[in-house]
Design a protein around this motif. Structure first.
Motif, PDB file in Angstrom:
ATOM      1  N   MET A 173      68.805 -43.498  31.205  1.00  0.00           N
ATOM      2  CA  MET A 173      69.813 -44.488  30.296  1.00  0.00           C
ATOM      3  C   MET A 173      69.313 -46.046  30.635  1.00  0.00           C
ATOM      4  O   MET A 173      69.055 -46.914  29.617  1.00  0.00           O
ATOM      5  CB  MET A 173      70.771 -44.713  31.171  1.00  0.00           C
ATOM      6  N   PHE A 174      68.805 -46.676  31.816  1.00  0.00           N
ATOM      7  CA  PHE A 174      68.005 -47.945  31.972  1.00  0.00           C
ATOM      8  C   PHE A 174      66.809 -48.135  31.483  1.00  0.00           C
ATOM      9  O   PHE A 174      66.533 -48.828  30.650  1.00  0.00           O
ATOM     10  CB  PHE A 174      67.675 -48.168  33.683  1.00  0.00           C
ATOM     11  N   LEU A 175      66.166 -46.734  31.758  1.00  0.00           N
ATOM     12  CA  LEU A 175      64.579 -47.217  30.787  1.00  0.00           C
ATOM     13  C   LEU A 175      64.784 -47.519  29.498  1.00  0.00           C
ATOM     14  O   LEU A 175      64.387 -47.389  28.190  1.00  0.00           O
ATOM     15  CB  LEU A 175      63.838 -45.630  31.165  1.00  0.00           C
ATOM     16  N   SER A 176      65.592 -46.228  28.873  1.00  0.00           N
ATOM     17  CA  SER A 176      66.245 -47.154  27.428  1.00  0.00           C
ATOM     18  C   SER A 176      66.062 -48.544  26.897  1.00  0.00           C
ATOM     19  O   SER A 176      65.807 -49.004  26.135  1.00  0.00           O
ATOM     20  CB  SER A 176      67.136 -46.070  27.021  1.00  0.00           C
ATOM     21  N   GLY A 183      62.390 -53.100  21.588  1.00  0.00           N
ATOM     22  CA  GLY A 183      62.216 -53.577  20.326  1.00  0.00           C
ATOM     23  C   GLY A 183      61.492 -51.850  20.536  1.00  0.00           C
ATOM     24  O   GLY A 183      60.575 -51.783  19.017  1.00  0.00           O
ATOM     25  N   SER A 184      61.086 -51.086  21.852  1.00  0.00           N
ATOM     26  CA  SER A 184      60.536 -50.207  21.414  1.00  0.00           C
ATOM     27  C   SER A 184      61.166 -48.774  21.592  1.00  0.00           C
ATOM     28  O   SER A 184      60.996 -47.614  21.494  1.00  0.00           O
ATOM     29  CB  SER A 184      59.675 -49.868  22.750  1.00  0.00           C
ATOM     30  N   TYR A 185      62.608 -49.010  21.544  1.00  0.00           N
ATOM     31  CA  TYR A 185      63.699 -47.579  21.606  1.00  0.00           C
ATOM     32  C   TYR A 185      64.742 -48.121  20.110  1.00  0.00           C
ATOM     33  O   TYR A 185      65.409 -49.368  20.456  1.00  0.00           O
ATOM     34  CB  TYR A 185      64.245 -47.845  23.170  1.00  0.00           C
ATOM     35  N   THR A 186      65.005 -47.562  19.241  1.00  0.00           N
ATOM     36  CA  THR A 186      65.755 -47.463  18.144  1.00  0.00           C
ATOM     37  C   THR A 186      66.534 -46.101  18.588  1.00  0.00           C
ATOM     38  O   THR A 186      66.474 -45.616  17.781  1.00  0.00           O
ATOM     39  CB  THR A 186      65.385 -47.270  16.644  1.00  0.00           C
ATOM     40  N   ILE A 197      64.056 -40.130  20.507  1.00  0.00           N
ATOM     41  CA  ILE A 197      63.859 -38.597  20.503  1.00  0.00           C
ATOM     42  C   ILE A 197      63.000 -37.996  21.497  1.00  0.00           C
ATOM     43  O   ILE A 197      63.381 -36.848  21.809  1.00  0.00           O
ATOM     44  CB  ILE A 197      62.874 -37.769  19.039  1.00  0.00           C
ATOM     45  N   TRP A 198      61.959 -38.320  22.794  1.00  0.00           N
ATOM     46  CA  TRP A 198      61.018 -37.804  23.328  1.00  0.00           C
ATOM     47  C   TRP A 198      62.613 -38.312  24.701  1.00  0.00           C
ATOM     48  O   TRP A 198      62.622 -37.272  25.675  1.00  0.00           O
ATOM     49  CB  TRP A 198      59.982 -38.470  23.643  1.00  0.00           C
ATOM     50  N   ILE A 199      62.958 -39.184  24.930  1.00  0.00           N
ATOM     51  CA  ILE A 199      63.803 -39.421  25.721  1.00  0.00           C
ATOM     52  C   ILE A 199      65.106 -38.640  25.422  1.00  0.00           C
ATOM     53  O   ILE A 199      65.546 -38.163  26.474  1.00  0.00           O
ATOM     54  CB  ILE A 199      64.747 -41.020  25.634  1.00  0.00           C
TER      55      ILE A 199
END
Length: 335
Positions: A173-176, A183-186, A197-199
């Motif tokens: 969750m912290f990484l997300s 701007g790398s996680y939507t 999708i991978w996380i």
């Protein structure tokens, strides 16, 4: 402008429209928000009262575990209420609720062990027993799997199965959140090139692995702990799991596919988020009230295995067989 910039702009506009919709609520909308906020407040007060009761009445070895489990529904209701009033915080509130419930899964397994008297007494009660591992959600269809002996090593692996989720879920969750700020996680970008999708797939695998030990332990101790109301406790735990994860996932999928129609100024995603939060507040309010009924009892320890064996031996000695074949426990012939 790249693809991720476009998605971020759309997501930002969605949050802005949701904030505008919150600020311009009509009278029925304000009444609904007020009722849901009151439900959240009542759930929090009920939990605080229950926590005080547990702190006074429950032994210290079980106290923190039971308080953690009872806090699951009020915490999810509170985070949903915050996300309902402040739509920009939805991602953070959802992650907080998910990370908290990951810890609750591990605590529920530890509670079943504690209710059996701890690890040592559990091993003595089931010293010749075997765990049935052909249970959900991993192997409910694999009936041919062998039973595993109940040993200290198998208990360690069961506890490790839930502990890994309690540890890795907050880390992911912290990484997300870090990737989202970069701007790398939507959340709604499910392309193979995106991180979401991978996380999410990795979290799904960890979730299944964590739920498996809880199911295995419940199948083993449900008969022994029926006096401890373990079946309704497990049912409440399952309800929270289904409503907080499966229900939210279904609504998010329907919103992302535009099956939930938009209602200006709310987009489909914003309406889906509102529906999830409002449903969770009502559901967690009811579960909080039910949890108070189920967990509010005397927490007496089970009798040790030696006492049970001695009682069984005394019963055999006191029962006498009379000539006509009738058995009388008090030594008197039956009429």
């Amino acid at each position: 402008m790249g693809l991720y910039d476009v998605v971020d702009v759309v997501q930002a506009n969605t949050f802005i429209m949701a904030n505008v919709a919150t600020a311009s609520l009509d009278l029925p909308g304000r009444f609904l928000f007020a009722i849901l906020t009151l439900m959240t407040l009542i759930a929090s007060l009920v939990f605080i009262e229950e926590a005080v009761y547990i702190y006074r009445k429950v032994p210290s070895s079980k106290r923190s575990i039971i308080i953690w489990i009872n806090a699951a529904a009020p915490v999810i209701a509170t985070t949903s209420c915050i996300g309902m009033w402040i739509p920009r915080s939805t991602m953070f509130t959802d992650f907080t609720a998910a990370a908290f419930f990951a810890i609750v899964i591990h605590k529920f397994l530890m509670m079943m062990i504690k209710e059996c008297g701890g690890q040592k007494l559990l091993l003595r009660r089931f010293e010749n027993g075997h765990f049935k591992i052909s249970t959900g959600p991993c192997c409910c269809c694999c009936l041919c799997l062998p039973r595993v002996p109940i040993t200290r090593r198998t208990l360690f692996w069961l506890k490790l199965g839930t502990f890994q989720f309690a540890f890795l879920r907050p880390v992911l969750m912290f990484l997300s959140i870090v990737l989202w700020t970069n701007g790398s996680y939507t959340l709604y970008n499910l392309s193979p090139k995106g991180a979401a999708i991978w996380i999410n797939c990795f979290i799904g695998v960890l979730t299944i692995i964590a739920l498996w030990p809880v199911g295995i332990m419940f199948q083993q101790v449900r008969t022994l702990l029926i006096c401890k109301k373990i079946i309704p406790k497990f049912a409440l735990y399952q309800f929270i799991l289904i409503l907080n994860h499966l229900q939210a996932a279904i609504i998010n999928i329907l919103a992302s596919q535009r099956i939930i129609p938009c209602a200006p100024p709310l987009s489909s995603s914003a309406r889906g988020a509102y529906m999830t939060q409002q449903l969770l507040i009502m559901e967690m309010f009811l579960i909080t009230l039910l949890s108070r009924v189920v967990y509010r009892r005397r927490y007496d320890d089970l009798e040790p295995p030696e006492c049970l064996a001695e009682e069984a031996g005394d019963d055999k000695q006191t029962s006498k067989i009379i000539p006509n074949g009738a058995v009388s426990e008090d030594g008197l012939p039956r009429v």
